[in-house]
Design a protein around this motif. Structure first.
Motif, PDB file in Angstrom:
ATOM      1  N   PRO A  37       0.822  -1.200   0.000  1.00 25.26           N
ATOM      2  CA  PRO A  37       0.000   0.000   0.000  1.00 25.26           C
ATOM      3  C   PRO A  37       0.872   1.274   0.000  1.00 25.26           C
ATOM      4  N   TYR A  38       0.483   2.236  -0.800  1.00 21.63           N
ATOM      5  CA  TYR A  38       1.261   3.490  -0.875  1.00 21.63           C
ATOM      6  C   TYR A  38       0.331   4.687  -1.129  1.00 21.63           C
ATOM      7  N   THR A  39       0.830   5.856  -0.790  1.00 21.97           N
ATOM      8  CA  THR A  39       0.184   7.142  -1.154  1.00 21.97           C
ATOM      9  C   THR A  39       1.274   8.109  -1.610  1.00 21.97           C
ATOM     10  N   ILE A  40       0.917   8.884  -2.574  1.00 18.55           N
ATOM     11  CA  ILE A  40       1.829   9.921  -3.086  1.00 18.55           C
ATOM     12  C   ILE A  40       1.011  11.219  -3.182  1.00 18.55           C
ATOM     13  N   THR A  41       1.444  12.257  -2.507  1.00 15.79           N
ATOM     14  CA  THR A  41       0.678  13.519  -2.468  1.00 15.79           C
ATOM     15  C   THR A  41       1.464  14.654  -3.121  1.00 15.79           C
ATOM     16  N   ASN A  42       0.840  15.237  -4.145  1.00 14.35           N
ATOM     17  CA  ASN A  42       1.384  16.414  -4.839  1.00 14.35           C
ATOM     18  C   ASN A  42       2.856  16.287  -5.205  1.00 14.35           C
ATOM     19  N   PRO A  43       3.198  15.273  -5.995  1.00 16.13           N
ATOM     20  CA  PRO A  43       4.589  15.222  -6.465  1.00 16.13           C
ATOM     21  C   PRO A  43       4.861  16.403  -7.386  1.00 16.13           C
ATOM     22  N   GLN A  44       6.056  16.916  -7.322  1.00 17.42           N
ATOM     23  CA  GLN A  44       6.388  18.061  -8.158  1.00 17.42           C
ATOM     24  C   GLN A  44       6.223  17.698  -9.624  1.00 17.42           C
ATOM     25  N   PRO A  45       5.581  18.528 -10.415  1.00 18.16           N
ATOM     26  CA  PRO A  45       5.218  18.153 -11.786  1.00 18.16           C
ATOM     27  C   PRO A  45       6.365  18.171 -12.780  1.00 18.16           C
ATOM     28  N   ILE A  46       7.448  18.857 -12.513  1.00 22.83           N
ATOM     29  CA  ILE A  46       8.533  18.926 -13.504  1.00 22.83           C
ATOM     30  C   ILE A  46       9.868  18.776 -12.802  1.00 22.83           C
ATOM     31  N   PRO A  47      10.856  18.230 -13.532  1.00 18.29           N
ATOM     32  CA  PRO A  47      10.679  17.533 -14.823  1.00 18.29           C
ATOM     33  C   PRO A  47      10.062  16.155 -14.609  1.00 18.29           C
ATOM     34  N   PHE A  48       9.301  15.680 -15.599  1.00 16.91           N
ATOM     35  CA  PHE A  48       8.533  14.450 -15.429  1.00 16.91           C
ATOM     36  C   PHE A  48       9.423  13.248 -15.103  1.00 16.91           C
ATOM     37  N   PHE A  49      10.419  13.039 -15.926  1.00 12.09           N
ATOM     38  CA  PHE A  49      11.224  11.806 -15.752  1.00 12.09           C
ATOM     39  C   PHE A  49      12.173  11.912 -14.566  1.00 12.09           C
ATOM     40  N   GLY A  50      12.377  13.085 -14.027  1.00  8.58           N
ATOM     41  CA  GLY A  50      13.219  13.201 -12.841  1.00  8.58           C
ATOM     42  C   GLY A  50      12.422  13.183 -11.573  1.00  8.58           C
ATOM     43  N   ASN A  51      11.085  13.052 -11.680  1.00  7.10           N
ATOM     44  CA  ASN A  51      10.226  13.102 -10.513  1.00  7.10           C
ATOM     45  C   ASN A  51       9.773  11.677 -10.178  1.00  7.10           C
ATOM     46  N   VAL A  52      10.391  11.084  -9.177  1.00  8.21           N
ATOM     47  CA  VAL A  52      10.124   9.680  -8.836  1.00  8.21           C
ATOM     48  C   VAL A  52       8.683   9.476  -8.417  1.00  8.21           C
ATOM     49  N   GLY A  53       8.143  10.424  -7.592  1.00 10.09           N
ATOM     50  CA  GLY A  53       6.780  10.269  -7.116  1.00 10.09           C
ATOM     51  C   GLY A  53       5.782  10.296  -8.257  1.00 10.09           C
ATOM     52  N   LEU A  54       5.933  11.215  -9.185  1.00 11.49           N
ATOM     53  CA  LEU A  54       5.022  11.322 -10.312  1.00 11.49           C
ATOM     54  C   LEU A  54       5.089  10.092 -11.201  1.00 11.49           C
ATOM     55  N   VAL A  55       6.324   9.647 -11.486  1.00 13.86           N
ATOM     56  CA  VAL A  55       6.492   8.453 -12.335  1.00 13.86           C
ATOM     57  C   VAL A  55       5.881   7.222 -11.667  1.00 13.86           C
ATOM     58  N   ALA A  56       6.118   7.072 -10.342  1.00 16.23           N
ATOM     59  CA  ALA A  56       5.597   5.913  -9.627  1.00 16.23           C
ATOM     60  C   ALA A  56       4.084   5.925  -9.591  1.00 16.23           C
ATOM     61  N   GLY A  57       3.506   7.121  -9.350  1.00 19.00           N
ATOM     62  CA  GLY A  57       2.057   7.213  -9.297  1.00 19.00           C
ATOM     63  C   GLY A  57       1.426   6.876 -10.631  1.00 19.00           C
ATOM     64  N   GLU A  58       1.958   7.407 -11.714  1.00 17.34           N
ATOM     65  CA  GLU A  58       1.411   7.143 -13.035  1.00 17.34           C
ATOM     66  C   GLU A  58       1.621   5.671 -13.428  1.00 17.34           C
ATOM     67  N   LEU A  59       2.734   5.095 -12.989  1.00 17.83           N
ATOM     68  CA  LEU A  59       2.995   3.673 -13.278  1.00 17.83           C
ATOM     69  C   LEU A  59       1.976   2.798 -12.573  1.00 17.83           C
ATOM     70  N   GLY A  60       1.624   3.134 -11.310  1.00 16.28           N
ATOM     71  CA  GLY A  60       0.613   2.369 -10.597  1.00 16.28           C
ATOM     72  C   GLY A  60      -0.730   2.417 -11.306  1.00 16.28           C
ATOM     73  N   VAL A  61      -1.074   3.603 -11.836  1.00 19.18           N
ATOM     74  CA  VAL A  61      -2.318   3.736 -12.579  1.00 19.18           C
ATOM     75  C   VAL A  61      -2.274   2.904 -13.847  1.00 19.18           C
ATOM     76  N   ALA A  62      -1.135   2.969 -14.552  1.00 16.39           N
ATOM     77  CA  ALA A  62      -1.010   2.224 -15.807  1.00 16.39           C
ATOM     78  C   ALA A  62      -1.077   0.714 -15.581  1.00 16.39           C
ATOM     79  N   LEU A  63      -0.528   0.236 -14.474  1.00 15.20           N
ATOM     80  CA  LEU A  63      -0.534  -1.195 -14.167  1.00 15.20           C
ATOM     81  C   LEU A  63      -1.818  -1.632 -13.465  1.00 15.20           C
ATOM     82  N   GLN A  64      -2.721  -0.659 -13.258  1.00 19.17           N
ATOM     83  CA  GLN A  64      -4.011  -0.923 -12.641  1.00 19.17           C
ATOM     84  C   GLN A  64      -3.889  -1.469 -11.215  1.00 19.17           C
TER      85      GLN A  64
END
Length: 256
Positions: A37-64
């Motif tokens: 179980p995880y939560t990620i709150t307001n990861p910094q939006p830029i740069p995308f590929f340098g933002n671990v929280g944003l990438v991880a959150g979007e990956l979780g969504v993509a993997l359902q």
């Protein structure tokens, strides 16, 4: 997460603030169950590929295996810089015309001052050195209850002839023994102030002597009654030639 949301009611509060300016809503949240179980709150939006929280959150969504919540609000800013306090100065203006006033009766006859007969010593028992001399002084008084000027001004008294009352039609005479004029003084009195003075009024006066032609006095704005005295002392050094004695005195109140 499904168990947490069961029966939950989400109340959305819409808030607008006119002034002062506040940051607009821009929320991004992630939550997931795998691999833990995880939560990620307001990861910094830029740069995308340098933002671990944003990438991880979007990956979780993509993997359902995760979900995402976003809230974005936008509204245009004030058209101009807000002013919590406004001062508006109203400039009021108007004009008062310069004016001088002197009430001199209701018609021209009011300013005709007639001494009548100016008495001379006509007795045949008079000593020759006294014959035809004035019996006594001639006097006239004028009073007006309305006079003055509403600005710095000049009070002027002017005779038409420094000799005073003059017999213009006098025929031949012995200049060692007779004269054809009667000198007179003019004195004006009123309540006023000195030129440019801002103070309470006090008694003022202007006198033109017996052998003077005119006189002036500058004043600040004033209004009061005014008296004008004419005094012709008895002519005793010589006799007076018979005839009409006339003279003109002009009072001038002039705003400067």
């Amino acid at each position: 997460m499904k168990k947490i949301l069961t029966g939950a009611v989400a109340a959305i509060a819409l808030v607008g603030i006119a002034s002062p300016a506040a940051a607009q809503t821009n929320q991004r949240h992630y939550a997931g169950t795998a691999p833990i179980p995880y939560t990620i709150t307001n990861p910094q939006p830029i740069p995308f590929f340098g933002n671990v929280g944003l990438v991880a959150g979007e990956l979780g969504v993509a993997l359902q295996v995760g979900t995402r919540y976003t809230a974005v609000a936008d509204a245009p800013s004030d058209s101009e810089t807000a002013t919590p306090t406004v001062n508006v100065a109203f400039n009021l203006s108007g004009t008062v015309n310069k004016d001088c006033s002197f009430y001199a009766g209701n018609n021209s006859n009011a300013t005709n001052i007639d001494f009548g007969v100016i008495g001379v010593r006509t007795g045949n028992n008079e000593n020759v050195n006294n014959a035809f001399e004035m019996v006594g002084p001639a006097f006239a008084n004028i009073e007006t209850l309305t006079a003055g000027c509403n600005f710095n001004n000049e009070v002027k008294i002017a005779k038409n002839d420094a000799a005073g009352l003059v017999n213009q039609t006098a025929s031949g005479y012995d200049t060692n023994q007779f004269q054809n004029n009667i000198p007179y003084t003019v004195s004006a009195a009123w309540t006023g102030v000195a030129f440019n003075a801002v103070t309470a009024g006090t008694p003022q006066s202007l006198t033109v002597g017996a052998n003077s032609l005119d006189g002036t006095l500058q004043q600040g704005a004033w209004r009061s009654a005014m008296t004008i005295d004419f005094n012709a002392p008895a002519v005793t050094s010589k006799g007076l030639v018979a005839g009409n004695y006339t003279g003109t005195t002009t009072l001038t109140l002039k705003a400067l």
